[in-house]
Design an enzyme around this catalytic site. Structure first.
Site, short mmCIF file in Angstrom:
data_model
loop_
_atom_site.label_atom_id
_atom_site.label_comp_id
_atom_site.label_asym_id
_atom_site.label_seq_id
_atom_site.Cartn_x
_atom_site.Cartn_y
_atom_site.Cartn_z
CB CYS A 199 -0.89 -0.03 1.24
SG CYS A 199 -2.01 1.38 1.35
CG LEU A 200 0.97 3.81 -3.44
CD1 LEU A 200 0.25 4.72 -4.43
CD2 LEU A 200 2.43 3.66 -3.83
CG HIS A 248 -5.57 -2.52 -1.31
ND1 HIS A 248 -4.52 -3.12 -0.64
CD2 HIS A 248 -5.37 -1.19 -1.21
CE1 HIS A 248 -3.73 -2.17 -0.14
NE2 HIS A 248 -4.22 -1.00 -0.47
CD GLU A 249 -6.46 1.27 -3.99
OE1 GLU A 249 -6.62 2.25 -3.24
OE2 GLU A 249 -5.37 0.68 -4.09
CO CO Z 1 -3.68 0.97 -0.10
#
Ligand code: CO
Length: 189
Positions: A103-104, A145-146
């Site tokens: 994840c960023l 995820h988003e």
């Molecule tokens: Co993420």
């Protein structure tokens, strides 16, 4: 367009439930979308949710890589930009699959998370037109995820094991305890 800062768990916006978008014509929303696309590209990520740039709105952008390997594996899905506003998963396959995620907003960590193999996502495009996307495999994983981000849920909440990216080869893939990771991610502790 402008780059936005990608926030980490020390910013409480990342853990809040995001609000539905009600005005599609709002120039601020359109600017946010442009900025998120640019920020995602610069970060070389595959997905970004608005809360990750401190905007508590139900909005995600997704784009799988457009390189040769990705085109071979994902065909038409490679490189396609998806902008989805108020996304909802309206169907999910019974079949689940485990896979690695990062994840960023949680740089330096990755983990294996169980997700539905396929999902159907319903939402709106940036002009407010209703859209429906059938996603399989990696694309389905990215959407799940988003969309989790919109409810303040992070992959580290669901991961069976969390790994720390290490530059030292002998430490590669060393699992670390989830609790340990959460402590490290919280600068106040
Ligand atoms: Co993420």
């Amino acid at each position: 367009m402008a780059l936005r800062e990608i926030i980490t768990p020390d910013n409480p916006v990342l853990r809040k439930k995001a609000h539905k978008v009600t005005s599609f014509a709002d120039p601020k929303l359109q600017k946010l979308i442009d900025d998120m696309i640019e920020t995602l590209g610069k970060a070389e990520g595959v997905g970004l949710a608005a809360p990750q740039v401190a905007a508590p709105l139900r909005l995600i952008v997704v784009r799988l890589p457009d390189d040769d390997a990705s085109r071979e594996e994902y065909g038409d899905q490679a490189g396609v930009l998806y902008v989805v506003i108020n996304p909802e998963i309206i169907r999910a396959s019974d079949e689940l699959v485990e896979g690695l995620e990062a994840c960023l907003s949680i740089p330096g960590y990755y983990g294996n998370v169980e997700r539905h193999v396929g999902v159907t996502v319903r939402g709106y495009d940036r002009k407010g037109k209703q859209i429906r996307i059938k996603a399989q495999d990696w694309l389905a994983r990215v959407f799940q995820h988003e969309i989790d981000h919109l409810d303040g849920v992070l992959f580290i909440d669901k991961a069976k094991e969390i790994y720390k990216v290490s530059r030292r080869e002998e430490d590669d893939d060393q699992p670390v305890q989830a609790a340990e990771v959460k402590v490290e991610l919280n600068p106040n502790e």
